[in-house]
Design a protein around this motif. Sequence first.
Motif, PDB file in Angstrom:
ATOM      1  N   PHE A 128      26.611 -16.116  75.914  1.00  0.00           N
ATOM      2  CA  PHE A 128      26.508 -17.192  76.899  1.00  0.00           C
ATOM      3  C   PHE A 128      27.708 -18.129  76.834  1.00  0.00           C
ATOM      4  O   PHE A 128      28.119 -18.711  77.848  1.00  0.00           O
ATOM      5  N   ILE A 129      28.306 -18.271  75.654  1.00  0.00           N
ATOM      6  CA  ILE A 129      29.470 -19.139  75.499  1.00  0.00           C
ATOM      7  C   ILE A 129      30.659 -18.564  76.254  1.00  0.00           C
ATOM      8  O   ILE A 129      31.361 -19.268  76.990  1.00  0.00           O
ATOM      9  N   MET A 130      30.867 -17.269  76.105  1.00  0.00           N
ATOM     10  CA  MET A 130      31.968 -16.610  76.808  1.00  0.00           C
ATOM     11  C   MET A 130      31.790 -16.697  78.313  1.00  0.00           C
ATOM     12  O   MET A 130      32.736 -16.977  79.066  1.00  0.00           O
ATOM     13  N   LYS A 131      30.560 -16.451  78.776  1.00  0.00           N
ATOM     14  CA  LYS A 131      30.292 -16.485  80.206  1.00  0.00           C
ATOM     15  C   LYS A 131      30.563 -17.870  80.789  1.00  0.00           C
ATOM     16  O   LYS A 131      31.091 -17.997  81.897  1.00  0.00           O
ATOM     17  N   ALA A 132      30.195 -18.903  80.062  1.00  0.00           N
ATOM     18  CA  ALA A 132      30.409 -20.260  80.558  1.00  0.00           C
ATOM     19  C   ALA A 132      31.896 -20.521  80.807  1.00  0.00           C
ATOM     20  O   ALA A 132      32.280 -21.092  81.844  1.00  0.00           O
ATOM     21  N   PHE A 133      32.743 -20.111  79.872  1.00  0.00           N
ATOM     22  CA  PHE A 133      34.187 -20.300  80.043  1.00  0.00           C
ATOM     23  C   PHE A 133      34.723 -19.444  81.186  1.00  0.00           C
ATOM     24  O   PHE A 133      35.580 -19.899  81.968  1.00  0.00           O
ATOM     25  N   GLU A 134      34.234 -18.221  81.304  1.00  0.00           N
ATOM     26  CA  GLU A 134      34.684 -17.355  82.393  1.00  0.00           C
ATOM     27  C   GLU A 134      34.332 -17.952  83.756  1.00  0.00           C
ATOM     28  O   GLU A 134      35.168 -17.995  84.667  1.00  0.00           O
ATOM     29  N   TYR A 135      33.111 -18.445  83.887  1.00  0.00           N
ATOM     30  CA  TYR A 135      32.685 -19.023  85.163  1.00  0.00           C
ATOM     31  C   TYR A 135      33.469 -20.295  85.482  1.00  0.00           C
ATOM     32  O   TYR A 135      33.837 -20.538  86.642  1.00  0.00           O
ATOM     33  N   ALA A 136      33.723 -21.122  84.468  1.00  0.00           N
ATOM     34  CA  ALA A 136      34.464 -22.363  84.687  1.00  0.00           C
ATOM     35  C   ALA A 136      35.899 -22.063  85.128  1.00  0.00           C
ATOM     36  O   ALA A 136      36.443 -22.730  86.027  1.00  0.00           O
ATOM     37  N   HIS A 137      36.503 -21.055  84.522  1.00  0.00           N
ATOM     38  CA  HIS A 137      37.863 -20.682  84.900  1.00  0.00           C
ATOM     39  C   HIS A 137      37.915 -20.143  86.328  1.00  0.00           C
ATOM     40  O   HIS A 137      38.853 -20.442  87.090  1.00  0.00           O
ATOM     41  N   GLU A 138      36.912 -19.359  86.696  1.00  0.00           N
ATOM     42  CA  GLU A 138      36.861 -18.840  88.068  1.00  0.00           C
ATOM     43  C   GLU A 138      36.694 -19.979  89.079  1.00  0.00           C
ATOM     44  O   GLU A 138      37.286 -19.949  90.167  1.00  0.00           O
ATOM     45  N   ALA A 139      35.907 -20.982  88.718  1.00  0.00           N
ATOM     46  CA  ALA A 139      35.645 -22.094  89.640  1.00  0.00           C
ATOM     47  C   ALA A 139      36.866 -22.984  89.813  1.00  0.00           C
ATOM     48  O   ALA A 139      37.073 -23.557  90.894  1.00  0.00           O
ATOM     49  N   ASP A 140      37.686 -23.141  88.778  1.00  0.00           N
ATOM     50  CA  ASP A 140      38.920 -23.930  88.866  1.00  0.00           C
ATOM     51  C   ASP A 140      39.932 -23.378  87.877  1.00  0.00           C
ATOM     52  O   ASP A 140      39.969 -23.775  86.713  1.00  0.00           O
ATOM     53  N   PRO A 141      40.781 -22.449  88.327  1.00  0.00           N
ATOM     54  CA  PRO A 141      41.752 -21.812  87.431  1.00  0.00           C
ATOM     55  C   PRO A 141      42.754 -22.779  86.819  1.00  0.00           C
ATOM     56  O   PRO A 141      43.389 -22.457  85.803  1.00  0.00           O
ATOM     57  N   ASP A 142      42.914 -23.968  87.411  1.00  0.00           N
ATOM     58  CA  ASP A 142      43.905 -24.913  86.910  1.00  0.00           C
ATOM     59  C   ASP A 142      43.333 -25.905  85.896  1.00  0.00           C
ATOM     60  O   ASP A 142      44.090 -26.641  85.246  1.00  0.00           O
ATOM     61  N   ALA A 143      42.028 -25.958  85.759  1.00  0.00           N
ATOM     62  CA  ALA A 143      41.411 -26.915  84.831  1.00  0.00           C
ATOM     63  C   ALA A 143      41.583 -26.449  83.386  1.00  0.00           C
ATOM     64  O   ALA A 143      41.506 -25.253  83.088  1.00  0.00           O
ATOM     65  N   LYS A 144      41.794 -27.398  82.477  1.00  0.00           N
ATOM     66  CA  LYS A 144      41.854 -27.106  81.053  1.00  0.00           C
ATOM     67  C   LYS A 144      40.421 -27.041  80.523  1.00  0.00           C
ATOM     68  O   LYS A 144      39.602 -27.915  80.806  1.00  0.00           O
ATOM     69  N   LEU A 145      40.125 -26.022  79.743  1.00  0.00           N
ATOM     70  CA  LEU A 145      38.754 -25.771  79.298  1.00  0.00           C
ATOM     71  C   LEU A 145      38.638 -25.931  77.785  1.00  0.00           C
ATOM     72  O   LEU A 145      39.385 -25.315  77.027  1.00  0.00           O
ATOM     73  N   TYR A 146      37.640 -26.755  77.373  1.00  0.00           N
ATOM     74  CA  TYR A 146      37.488 -27.120  75.966  1.00  0.00           C
ATOM     75  C   TYR A 146      36.115 -26.745  75.418  1.00  0.00           C
ATOM     76  O   TYR A 146      35.110 -26.806  76.125  1.00  0.00           O
ATOM     77  N   TYR A 147      36.114 -26.385  74.142  1.00  0.00           N
ATOM     78  CA  TYR A 147      34.872 -26.354  73.369  1.00  0.00           C
ATOM     79  C   TYR A 147      34.800 -27.679  72.630  1.00  0.00           C
ATOM     80  O   TYR A 147      35.776 -28.098  71.991  1.00  0.00           O
ATOM     81  N   ASN A 148      33.636 -28.354  72.649  1.00  0.00           N
ATOM     82  CA  ASN A 148      33.510 -29.708  72.130  1.00  0.00           C
ATOM     83  C   ASN A 148      32.378 -29.786  71.096  1.00  0.00           C
ATOM     84  O   ASN A 148      31.295 -29.256  71.324  1.00  0.00           O
ATOM     85  N   ASP A 149      32.629 -30.449  69.943  1.00  0.00           N
ATOM     86  CA  ASP A 149      31.583 -30.542  68.922  1.00  0.00           C
ATOM     87  C   ASP A 149      31.822 -31.734  68.004  1.00  0.00           C
ATOM     88  O   ASP A 149      32.926 -32.274  67.919  1.00  0.00           O
ATOM     89  N   TYR A 150      30.736 -32.140  67.327  1.00  0.00           N
ATOM     90  CA  TYR A 150      30.793 -33.234  66.359  1.00  0.00           C
ATOM     91  C   TYR A 150      30.835 -32.675  64.942  1.00  0.00           C
ATOM     92  O   TYR A 150      30.617 -31.484  64.712  1.00  0.00           O
ATOM     93  N   ASN A 151      31.137 -33.551  63.978  1.00  0.00           N
ATOM     94  CA  ASN A 151      31.301 -33.136  62.577  1.00  0.00           C
ATOM     95  C   ASN A 151      32.303 -32.002  62.440  1.00  0.00           C
ATOM     96  O   ASN A 151      32.208 -31.155  61.539  1.00  0.00           O
ATOM     97  N   ALA A 152      33.274 -31.993  63.353  1.00  0.00           N
ATOM     98  CA  ALA A 152      34.260 -30.912  63.384  1.00  0.00           C
ATOM     99  C   ALA A 152      35.319 -31.058  62.303  1.00  0.00           C
ATOM    100  O   ALA A 152      36.182 -30.184  62.166  1.00  0.00           O
ATOM    101  N   ILE A 153      35.248 -32.152  61.542  1.00  0.00           N
ATOM    102  CA  ILE A 153      36.194 -32.365  60.445  1.00  0.00           C
ATOM    103  C   ILE A 153      35.588 -31.941  59.111  1.00  0.00           C
ATOM    104  O   ILE A 153      36.301 -31.553  58.190  1.00  0.00           O
ATOM    105  N   ILE A 154      34.256 -31.988  58.996  1.00  0.00           N
ATOM    106  CA  ILE A 154      33.576 -31.608  57.764  1.00  0.00           C
ATOM    107  C   ILE A 154      33.860 -30.136  57.464  1.00  0.00           C
ATOM    108  O   ILE A 154      33.609 -29.268  58.315  1.00  0.00           O
ATOM    109  N   PRO A 155      34.386 -29.810  56.291  1.00  0.00           N
ATOM    110  CA  PRO A 155      34.857 -28.446  56.024  1.00  0.00           C
ATOM    111  C   PRO A 155      33.883 -27.327  56.384  1.00  0.00           C
ATOM    112  O   PRO A 155      34.269 -26.345  57.018  1.00  0.00           O
TER     113      PRO A 155
END
Length: 382
Positions: free
Chosen positions: A194-221
């Motif tokens: 489902f994660i891959m599909k979300a990025f694929e659909y977002a890119h198809e909807a706007d090929p020029d938009a920058k696409l990010y994965y976003n999360d918290y505690n991303a510094i904790i090893p």
Amino acid sequence: MKLLKSVSLFVIASLLLGSCKSNSEKNEETASVETSSLASEKGLKDYYADYFPIGVAVSPRSLEGESAELIRAEFNSLTAENVMKMGVIHPEMDRFNWGPADAIANFAKENNLKLRGHNLVWHQQAGPWIFTTEDGKTVGKEELYQRMKAHIDSVVGRYKGTIYAWDVVNEAISDKPDEFLRKSEWLDIAGEEFIMKAFEYAHEADPDAKLYYNDYNAIIPEKRDRIYKLLKMLIDNDVPIDGVGIQGHWSIFSPTETELREAMDLYASLGLDIQITELDVSLYQWEKERRELRQGESDEFTPELEARQKEKYDMFFRVFRDYKDQLTGVTFWNVSDRYSWLDHYPVEGRKNYPLLFDEDYKRKSAYDAVAHFEDTNETEKQ
């Protein structure tokens, strides 16, 4: 003599009229002077013009009055705090709630501000319609993908050309060290695909938009390494991902400079852009679970806490400047201490003071640490 007497009477009358101005007129003049002064000062966006955009998370209400003036003066990027999340913008399968999101998009356009979209796929505020059929059964994978695509096509398509970057998938990594992905209806129905599909659909909807994965505690090893694993998997599968969003919900206690630099180095090694997407610096230790305010628990913003917060902000931005080639934006989560989501989470009613502006929209001492730095003699990137 008559001429002098007439002039004297005119001057006296003018003075009397001036002294009789209404309070509202005087307030308007004072506000006008203050606004003009604010607009003429350098703001965060100006101090960091050679580094990266400085953004802020907003609601439609924060685009009014003093808050709006502060935004114009200090920031050059916006993120919708809540109104672009699925549950708000798309509450039912055949009904969209465009008004609040449009208000933010219009403000961004009118004021020449960059705009980030937050977010498209999340385990919270998803809107129950996307997971269930009309008779209350769980949808199958293909039906879920059709609904996901319809949502992304509609929302991303509406703001194509206005929103330059999207948090496509939000918080998919588990907090549990022995789990990779967070348990969710997305994962239960479709698996990690489902994660891959979300990025694929977002890119198809706007090929020029920058696409990010976003999360918290991303510094904790331990969580950092699992986020890295996910990002590497997406890249290896040619998924159209441009960057990682580090939710900077940090505190005066953590992270350390070493932890921050190690995480920045690790994510940068993937060749992805990095953004600090939700920055605030809490006065309290991190807690995940909601709880009640304890009897006698203080929420006073003492000089000691202010000094510790200033020191932490100083360190964070010193590191950020060292990574200006990889860092493409820093966004604060809310405008000022007048309102922060941390006033309600994890402890309802415990006041927090996590931002650079106080409850009266005035600059705090931490602001000076962030804004007033020497462009030379910066710490070398380790």
